[in-house]
Design an enzyme around this catalytic site. Sequence first.
Site, PDB file in Angstrom:
ATOM      1  N   LYS A   1       0.846  -1.201   0.000  1.00  0.00           N
ATOM      2  CA  LYS A   1       0.000   0.000   0.000  1.00  0.00           C
ATOM      3  C   LYS A   1       0.877   1.244   0.000  1.00  0.00           C
ATOM      4  O   LYS A   1       1.919   1.276   0.671  1.00  0.00           O
ATOM      5  CB  LYS A   1      -0.919  -0.031   1.220  1.00  0.00           C
ATOM      6  CG  LYS A   1      -1.984   1.060   1.243  1.00  0.00           C
ATOM      7  CD  LYS A   1      -2.945   0.850   2.417  1.00  0.00           C
ATOM      8  CE  LYS A   1      -4.013   1.928   2.477  1.00  0.00           C
ATOM      9  NZ  LYS A   1      -4.968   1.693   3.589  1.00  0.00           N
TER      10      LYS A   1
ATOM     11  N   SER B   1      -9.820   1.629   2.626  1.00  0.00           N
ATOM     12  CA  SER B   1      -8.958   2.368   1.728  1.00  0.00           C
ATOM     13  C   SER B   1      -7.845   1.531   1.095  1.00  0.00           C
ATOM     14  O   SER B   1      -7.201   2.012   0.166  1.00  0.00           O
ATOM     15  CB  SER B   1      -8.314   3.523   2.491  1.00  0.00           C
ATOM     16  OG  SER B   1      -7.457   3.020   3.508  1.00  0.00           O
TER      17      SER B   1
ATOM     18  N   SER C   1      -9.966  -0.556   6.930  1.00  0.00           N
ATOM     19  CA  SER C   1      -9.403  -0.435   5.585  1.00  0.00           C
ATOM     20  C   SER C   1      -8.680  -1.654   5.040  1.00  0.00           C
ATOM     21  O   SER C   1      -8.335  -1.682   3.860  1.00  0.00           O
ATOM     22  CB  SER C   1      -8.452   0.755   5.527  1.00  0.00           C
ATOM     23  OG  SER C   1      -9.199   1.911   5.285  1.00  0.00           O
TER      24      SER C   1
HETATM   25  N1  GLN Z   1     -13.371   3.925   6.154  1.00  0.00           N
HETATM   26  C1  GLN Z   1     -12.764   4.392   7.339  1.00  0.00           C
HETATM   27  C2  GLN Z   1     -12.395   5.862   7.173  1.00  0.00           C
HETATM   28  O1  GLN Z   1     -12.683   6.383   6.170  1.00  0.00           O
HETATM   29  C3  GLN Z   1     -11.561   3.582   7.667  1.00  0.00           C
HETATM   30  C4  GLN Z   1     -10.382   3.922   6.861  1.00  0.00           C
HETATM   31  C5  GLN Z   1      -9.160   3.153   7.281  1.00  0.00           C
HETATM   32  O2  GLN Z   1      -9.255   2.134   7.955  1.00  0.00           O
HETATM   33  N2  GLN Z   1      -8.000   3.653   6.899  1.00  0.00           N
HETATM   34  O3  GLN Z   1     -11.840   6.458   8.040  1.00  0.00           O
END
Ligand code: GLN
Length: 475
Positions: free
Chosen positions: A72, A147, A171
């Site tokens: 990532k 994400s 994410s």
């Molecule tokens: N969807 C969640 C957010 O937007 C989690 C994102 C993540 O785990 N990086 O914060």
Amino acid sequence: MNIKEIHEKYRKKELSISEVVNDIFERIKSRENEINAFISLYEDEARERAVELEKNMEEDIPPLYGIPIAVKDNISTKDMDTTCGSRILLGYKPPYNATVIERILSQGVIIIGKTNMDEFAMGSSGEHSYFGPTKNPHNHEYVPGGSSSGSSAAVAAGEAVAALGSDTGGSIRQPASFCGVVGLKPTYGRVSRYGLVAFGSSLDQIGPITTTVYDSAILFSAIAGFDPMDSTSIDIPVPSIDEIFYEYDKKRYRIGIPDEYFTEGMDEEVKNGVLDVARRLEEHGFPIKRISLPHTEYAISVYYIIATSEASSNLARYDGVRYGYRAKEYETLEEMYKKTRTEGFGAEVKRRILLGTFALSAGYYDAYYLNAQRARRLIKNDFDEAFKDVDIILTPVAPTPAFKIGEKIDDPVSLYLSDIFTVTASLAGLPAISIPCCRSSKGLPIGFQLIGRPFDEKTLFQAGRFYEEFLKDEF
Ligand code: GLN
């Protein structure tokens, strides 16, 4: 082929590392145009490293030796782009490797590229990237989740054998579920965050995205463990693969099903799919018990106050001086900061900086941030209470399967609400794994989540592996 299978073939000399790397890049060439899982690719470097590793190959190679892995783009890789999916980090190449990168490289991993993501890991759909959305490999009209959208899509599409993602509120787990692969968020403190670009520092964890639970354990045991470079890293021994899977077929853990995670109005296919997992486990001797996690209803509000507050502070460092992008035209220093941040950050990141700055500001701090921290403790206490009676908690990963690209782009709150089943384990710092179980009527993958006690990833791997080996339908 997965990590375990490739490793066995390497050992028997039935396959060369260059052949595997070649196959991966063939696959990337045929699918990447549609999927957009990668922000940068390192084909020449990967091929060179393959040759190098072949030359130095000994009898007893580590399990990740010669395995092509995608990373990532918020995990620092020395001299390789690390953009976090943001314009503001264009051109930034870290001068050092994250601890997790050092650890996998020392085992002989080949990094093939850096994967697409929601900007600074803020999002659940992969649509908030400066580099354009990633598509779900099972249906290109649908989101892959986020994400860690690129990492999950790459593994699901066979563009990488495995990947590293990061999880702040879901994410890793949610995109793994949307793409039909396995994603683990380790216990907070288990995997070093040194070199992970910070979003919500009290929540962020790096973890593996793989095609099987077995592979997840391999990658986990490679990256986990104490690191003096991370002040929140905990010095607790990490079980080896042999320890993790020792007699896993004989263990029958007590499993809790929280009422609050199976509510009216949730997607029937998700609900039935996950309850079917519980039924199968019960048939095979895993005692199932209904439990309650009463503070679940506050989790989204608490998470979005804490995560945005921490983000507003963490993202203050992007000022056009230290990293990446700088606005072209400005008169004063102040104007340079403003223009750089205005041009460099996308809409979602700005929204979070505003929310977080507000929540932390004088006069509101007690009402929002402090109360959120108190409620966080109540959520953690719910889990402590539940784990007196059960060893694992089984839940859905997300209230729905993958949705269409564009469907929620204008409605941030509905996107935030879809994190309800993943943010709780993040707030409580618990390990949680997402494992595919079935498909929706539209052919999109659905996963279930197993949540464990702190530092008890082993139990999740054992139960998950049991399901994967003995109870799973052809997926
Ligand atoms: N969807 C969640 C957010 O937007 C989690 C994102 C993540 O785990 N990086 O914060």
